[in-house]
Design an enzyme around this catalytic site. Structure first.
Site, PDB file in Angstrom:
ATOM      1  N   ASP A 142     104.125  46.332   8.963  1.00 14.00           N
ATOM      2  CA  ASP A 142     102.941  46.672   9.742  1.00 14.00           C
ATOM      3  C   ASP A 142     101.859  47.227   8.833  1.00 14.00           C
ATOM      4  O   ASP A 142     102.093  48.222   8.116  1.00 14.00           O
ATOM      5  CB  ASP A 142     103.274  47.721  10.807  1.00 14.00           C
ATOM      6  N   ARG A 175     111.769  36.533   9.855  1.00 18.06           N
ATOM      7  CA  ARG A 175     111.056  37.103  11.002  1.00 18.06           C
ATOM      8  C   ARG A 175     110.460  35.992  11.851  1.00 18.06           C
ATOM      9  O   ARG A 175     109.770  35.110  11.352  1.00 18.06           O
ATOM     10  CB  ARG A 175     109.938  38.037  10.518  1.00 18.06           C
ATOM     11  N   ARG A 189     114.395  42.515  14.948  1.00 17.78           N
ATOM     12  CA  ARG A 189     113.756  41.777  13.854  1.00 17.78           C
ATOM     13  C   ARG A 189     114.450  42.025  12.522  1.00 17.78           C
ATOM     14  O   ARG A 189     114.994  43.102  12.278  1.00 17.78           O
ATOM     15  CB  ARG A 189     112.277  42.145  13.751  1.00 17.78           C
ATOM     16  N   ASP A 234     109.898  43.868   9.550  1.00 18.76           N
ATOM     17  CA  ASP A 234     108.607  44.177  10.153  1.00 18.76           C
ATOM     18  C   ASP A 234     107.758  44.859   9.092  1.00 18.76           C
ATOM     19  O   ASP A 234     108.164  45.900   8.548  1.00 18.76           O
ATOM     20  CB  ASP A 234     108.807  45.104  11.358  1.00 18.76           C
TER      21      ASP A 234
END
Length: 203
Positions: free
Chosen positions: A118, A104, A113, A116
């Site tokens: 989050d 990343r 990407r 990810d």
């Protein structure tokens, strides 16, 4: 320990009372050194486990349209309920390190990407404070592409708008309640348009 869908092999290392509960959304739309996106998500969960994170539950994997539309290939998304003794800022650093392990690069916001991770919520914590969380949650749509917070904002200010987060999150934390909105994950998901919900399809 409860694991659903496509969980990694993991071990119970620490007592629950030492762990902060975290909700994390996972996504990828490019291959990484682990292979195609679904393989990358599994590898990331294994890496978090190896770093001492308790992987309590993992959602099914979903194919979801790229956000924003046209920004790249469709995604594979998932969600996990995790536990860690790390405080939120340190836990976010760990997520960023695992993202880096799989290629990343944070050069383009909302770009394609390989991985990810989050951070969606840390229990019922509101960070850095209620006023700041509310301000970012209510940020006008026209300003969102141009602005990014310099501090960790929890819960994630956009989570209530995103089917690709809420659909998998409902697999593992349907009853989690947003500390500012007073709505559960299931209620926030039900409030989204049906076509947005239906666009997330189990892999």
């Amino acid at each position: 320990m409860l694991c659903k869908g496509n969980p990694p092999a993991h071990k119970d290392r620490c007592p629950m009372d030492r762990h902060q509960p975290y909700l994390v959304a996972l996504g990828a739309n490019l291959p990484s050194r682990a292979g195609p996106p679904a393989h990358t998500l599994r590898a990331a969960l294994d890496a978090l486990d190896a770093a001492g994170t308790r992987v309590e539950a993992v959602s099914r994997f979903y194919a979801t349209p790229c956000f924003p539309a046209g920004a790249g290939p469709d995604y594979v998304n998932a969600a996990a309920r995790l536990g860690s003794a790390r405080p939120p800022a340190d836990f976010l650093d760990l997520l960023h390190r695992v993202e880096g392990m799989y290629g990343r690069e944070r050069q383009e916001r909302w770009g394609r990407r390989t991985l990810d991770l989050d951070l969606i919520a840390a229990g019922d914590a509101v960070l850095p404070d209620a006023a700041t969380q509310d301000a970012w949650r209510d940020l006008p749509e026209a300003e969102r592409p141009r602005r990014a917070p310099e501090r960790l904002i929890l819960p994630h200010p956009r989570l209530q708008e995103r089917a690709f987060v809420l659909v998998p999150l409902a697999d593992v934390a349907a009853d989690w309640q947003h500390p500012r909105l007073g709505l559960t994950v299931a209620q926030m998901l039900a409030a989204l348009p049906r076509d947005a919900r239906d666009a997330a399809e189990p892999v």
